[in-house]
Design an enzyme around this catalytic site. Structure first.
Site, PDB file in Angstrom:
ATOM      1  N   ASN A 207       7.509   4.008   1.540  1.00 47.28           N
ATOM      2  CA  ASN A 207       7.612   5.362   1.986  1.00 47.28           C
ATOM      3  C   ASN A 207       7.999   6.243   1.065  1.00 47.28           C
ATOM      4  O   ASN A 207       7.913   7.596   0.874  1.00 47.28           O
ATOM      5  CB  ASN A 207       8.406   5.563   3.296  1.00 47.28           C
ATOM      6  CG  ASN A 207       7.833   4.899   4.613  1.00 47.28           C
ATOM      7  OD1 ASN A 207       6.267   4.897   4.478  1.00 47.28           O
ATOM      8  ND2 ASN A 207       8.481   4.336   5.536  1.00 47.28           N
ATOM      9  N   HIS A 265      10.341  -1.703   6.915  1.00 50.38           N
ATOM     10  CA  HIS A 265      10.819  -1.548   8.129  1.00 50.38           C
ATOM     11  C   HIS A 265      12.099  -2.453   8.415  1.00 50.38           C
ATOM     12  O   HIS A 265      12.103  -2.872   9.602  1.00 50.38           O
ATOM     13  CB  HIS A 265       9.649  -1.806   9.161  1.00 50.38           C
ATOM     14  CG  HIS A 265       8.462  -0.633   9.218  1.00 50.38           C
ATOM     15  ND1 HIS A 265       7.341  -0.684   9.694  1.00 50.38           N
ATOM     16  CD2 HIS A 265       8.472   0.472   8.311  1.00 50.38           C
ATOM     17  CE1 HIS A 265       6.598   0.239   9.389  1.00 50.38           C
ATOM     18  NE2 HIS A 265       7.242   0.917   8.535  1.00 50.38           N
ATOM     19  N   TYR A 274       2.472  -2.517   2.608  1.00 56.76           N
ATOM     20  CA  TYR A 274       3.523  -1.516   2.119  1.00 56.76           C
ATOM     21  C   TYR A 274       3.838  -1.964   0.674  1.00 56.76           C
ATOM     22  O   TYR A 274       4.021  -1.208   0.154  1.00 56.76           O
ATOM     23  CB  TYR A 274       4.691  -1.779   3.006  1.00 56.76           C
ATOM     24  CG  TYR A 274       4.576  -0.897   4.414  1.00 56.76           C
ATOM     25  CD1 TYR A 274       4.752   0.470   4.254  1.00 56.76           C
ATOM     26  CD2 TYR A 274       4.352  -1.616   5.616  1.00 56.76           C
ATOM     27  CE1 TYR A 274       4.796   1.164   5.622  1.00 56.76           C
ATOM     28  CE2 TYR A 274       4.191  -0.661   6.893  1.00 56.76           C
ATOM     29  CZ  TYR A 274       4.386   0.836   6.553  1.00 56.76           C
ATOM     30  OH  TYR A 274       4.397   1.494   7.889  1.00 56.76           O
TER      31      TYR A 274
END
Length: 791
Positions: A207, A265, A274
């Protein structure tokens, strides 16, 4: 060719020569005609379109045709009425917060086709693009709106697609339009370090990389040096003194670990999705900013560069990325292990174009091996034009030899994953613990992922489609291979707007790796509702996997089963199943079988018998049943696949099991191994599980508590491998429970002297027996090794 394509060809050619050296692209724009923001904008356009490639080369024909068709269909179905409330009939803006983001993604496709040489759109869609962007800005994505629904659409999905479109269609947009769009981006992604809807939350891992790229593109479009600098600095987390830097090895939470693990996560093994995002984002930023005022110069860049071989390559087999590190994405119909593997390949090739030796050559060799060994899903067929260009260069380069898929054993103690590679087959184990979640679900995804982290095993062989061919919607999700489960029915999780993880409770999970070629693996299974426990071990050898289970007890009143195999035979598979020499035409139950063989897969030896049930069944399911996500939801198309399963039935009493998996073995070799297994089960109890392999000259043991087996004494919980090779004896040990500070290990082997020992290993005695004190505290389940010479 339509005249607007020629104009875009001129724009694509306008790249500054000096600044583009790192990306391998070349410029024809006079240096004085552009500032550095123009150079970077054109560079990003070229990275998306392929730059100066020859669209007449046959290798690009299919990709150009596909891109043209996709874009033309979107243009033809774009709603252009003055009173429109959406851009496409299937994406009403009122029904889901995610539809505006998907709309931006479709506009990007149109802009990409418009900017790519060789596409043949019937007319220049510039006016429609500009009008559609205005519509979304006014109705769905501007600085006055609150975030609703899934934060990702607002802070990553929509702004990334919007900025890509702005760059690809830069000539079609006015300064005022760009200013309006950038105000929306600044509202939802003002700081790449933080989550806008939760300002106290620092972005991590993939992210953070996503947001850094978005802010860099925003800086380029808006000609803001400060924004590009902020994006570059976010990768290193300058604002927090490197606390969340993607170029730093982490010891907890999200990011890359020294053992090769990648977590996202907080507690999920996620390099397959990811991790791909993080690697691809960094590769893009290296290529985008290389040679510019804002090039990435973090001295710890090697963390990412080394991750290609340490974190990604172990999970790529025959071009596919193993599902055991792809989280809830296994439920996405448009994804799959081969497509995820292709994503890794694309990122590695892009990275190779912008890094120095020796990384560049190693990356190209890895990618070439992955591409050439993938016999199911041709990489070039599904690649974009820039991806084809990079792959073509490597495939045509006779000086680059494909990196082989060498035998190796990988123990990822920070993400509860194990990969065991041998010639012709690869075996993976997915576990969970108090540190790593069983599985992730949410946003309507992965609704039946109940047991993927409960010791599920993956056998990869010549069947490249085993887990790719509608496996997840059709497999019996309560009977995944390798797992020990209660037969109590499970229900799918809901379709809430966020993601969640399902906790695991066990402490003792992990193992010891022996010389990177073999290993002992164990998991104290405590199931989701704490009604079932089992001690499960896998001993990974040169030609086999020995699986033991003990202390199996259920308390919910439902029978317990251990799933030895549940193999996808695809739509009409006819693979023969033989049990103790007799071909089984259908279903059957067998008391104390000695061996079984499944054609095309291998053999199964049962050294202690048991109660075995064999089932051949056709199973039907749809991707929609396991994924109802807004932008990832599957189709309702029913798929039927045939499965053969082998299940050891334990009933409701305390049970155990033992089986030897022989991948690729013929039925005759399987029968011979049943008569002479070559492996002795030394112990199979709730205290210790151990085997001895004469073929491999190894003794492997998992001590669930202090105990002894075959001349090995452990003072506490431990995983141990003792092996002899030539004139040396090697001892490998770990504490998978992470509950001990110092472990004393006594091995009843005569040795002459110490050849080597880790800093954590104190050799107390090395003569008639080996006595070691191992400082396992704080090592997080890592393997400690000492080697001795024989007398």
């Amino acid at each position: 060719m339509p005249p607007f394509v020629s104009r875009r060809l001129l724009l694509q050619a306008g790249l500054a020569t000096g600044a583009l050296a790192a990306s391998g692209l070349h410029s024809t724009r006079p240096a004085a005609a552009a500032d550095e923001f123009d150079v970077l904008r054109d560079r990003w356009a070229a990275l998306n379109t392929g730059g100066a490639f020859d669209p007449t080369e046959p290798v690009y024909a299919d990709a150009l045709t596909k891109l043209t068709a996709q874009a033309q269909d979107l243009v033809d179905n774009l709603i252009i009425d003055a009173g429109r409330t959406a851009l496409w009939p299937d994406l009403p803006l009122s029904s889901s917060s995610g539809n505006f983001s998907i709309s931006y993604t479709r506009l990007k496709t149109i802009a990409l086709a418009r900017a790519t040489p060789g596409t043949t759109l019937t007319a220049d869609p510039a006016d429609r693009l500009a009008s559609a962007l205005d519509f979304l800005n006014q109705r769905a994505y501007n600085e006055t709106l609150p975030e609703t629904g899934n934060w990702w659409f607002w802070e990553i999905g929509a702004p990334r697609a919007l900025l890509d479109t702005c760059i690809l269609a830069y000539d079609a947009l006015s300064p005022d339009q760009l200013t309006s769009y950038l105000r929306a981006v600044d509202r939802f992604v003002p700081d790449p370090n933080r989550r806008t809807n939760s300002p106290n939350l620092r972005e991590t891992g993939a992210n953070r990389v996503d947001k850094a790229l978005i802010v860099a593109l925003r800086g380029i479009v808006g000609k803001s040096a400060d924004k590009i600098a902020a994006a570059r600095d976010a990768l290193s987390d300058v604002a927090e003194a490197g606390k969340n830097s993607v170029f730093t090895y982490v010891t907890s939470g999200d990011g890359f670990y020294r053992d090769g693990s990648f977590v996202q996560h907080g507690n999920l093994a996620y390099v397959g999705t990811y991790g791909n995002v993080a690697l691809g984002g960094v590769a893009n930023l290296f290529s985008l900013l290389g040679g510019s005022t804002w090039q990435i110069a973090d001295p710890n860049r090697a963390v990412i560069l080394d991750a290609v071989e340490a974190s990604f390559a172990p999970f790529i087999v025959n071009g596919l990325m193993m599902d055991c590190v792809s989280g809830r994405a296994i439920s996405r119909e448009r994804a799959g292990d081969h497509r995820n593997g292709h994503g890794s390949t694309s990122s590695v090739l892009l990275l190779a174009s912008g890094v120095a030796e020796p990384y560049a050559s190693r990356y190209k060799a890895l990618a070439k091996g992955w591409i050439t060994r993938d016999r199911l899903a041709d990489y070039v067929t599904g690649a974009s034009i820039p991806e084809i260009s990079r792959a073509k260069a490597v495939l045509d380069d006779t000086s680059t030899a494909p990196a082989p898929a060498a035998p190796a054993h990988f123990q990822f103690h920070n993400q509860d994953r194990v990969v065991h590679r041998r010639s012709g087959w690869t075996f993976a184990i997915a576990m969970s613990s108090k540190r790593m979640a069983r599985y992730e679900w949410g946003n309507g995804e992965n609704l039946r992922g109940w047991y993927v982290g409960d010791g599920m095993t993956y056998l990869y062989n010549d069947d490249h489609a085993q887990f790719y061919d509608a496996y997840w919607p059709t497999v019996d999700a309560q009977r995944l291979p390798g797992t020990t489960v209660s037969t109590k029915p499970r229900q799918p999780h809901g379709t809430g707007g966020g993601t969640g993880t399902i906790a695991a409770y066990a402490e003792w999970v992990g193992g010891a790796s022996y010389c990177d070629t073999a290993g002992a693996v164990g998991m104290h299974l405590i199931n989701h509702d704490k009604t079932l426990q089992a001690r499960k071990s896998w001993f990974c050898l040169s030609d086999s996997i020995v699986a033991l289970g003990a202390g199996i007890a259920g308390t919910d009143g439902f029978p317990v089963e251990t799933v030895v195999e549940n193999r996808n035979l695809h739509a009409d598979g006819t693979a023969a199943l033989v049990v103790d020499g007799v071909t089984q035409p259908g279903n059957g139950s067998y008391d104390d079988p000695r061996w079984a063989h499944l054609e095309g897969v291998g053999g199964y030896v049962f050294p202690r018998g048991g109660s075995l049930r064999a089932t051949r069944e056709d199973r039907t399911g749809s991707w929609r049943e396991i994924n109802t996500g807004n932008d990832t939801g599957g189709s309702t198309t029913p798929y039927t696949r045939r499965y053969v399963s082998l299940v050891v039935e334990h009933g409701t009493d305390v049970g155990e099991y033992a089986y030897i998996l022989l991948p690729g073995a013929s039925r005759w070799r399987t029968a011979a191994r049943a008569a002479d297994p070559g492996v002795t089960v030394l112990a199979n109890t709730a205290d210790v599980q151990a085997v001895r392999s004469g073929r491999d000259r190894l003794t492997l043991a998992n001590f669930w508590t202090a105990g002894s087996a075959d001349g090995i004494i452990a003072s506490g919980p431990a995983s141990v491998v003792v092996g002899t090779e030539g004139r040396t004896i090697t001892v490998a040990v770990s504490d998978p429970s992470r509950t001990v500070q110092t472990l004393r290990l006594i091995v009843d082997n005569r040795v002459a002297r110490v050849l080597s020992a880790d800093d954590t290993v104190t050799v107390v005695a090395a003569g008639k027996q080996i006595v070691l004190d191992i400082a396992v505290g704080g090592s997080r389940g890592a393997t400690h090794t000492a080697t001795f010479s024989r007398p």
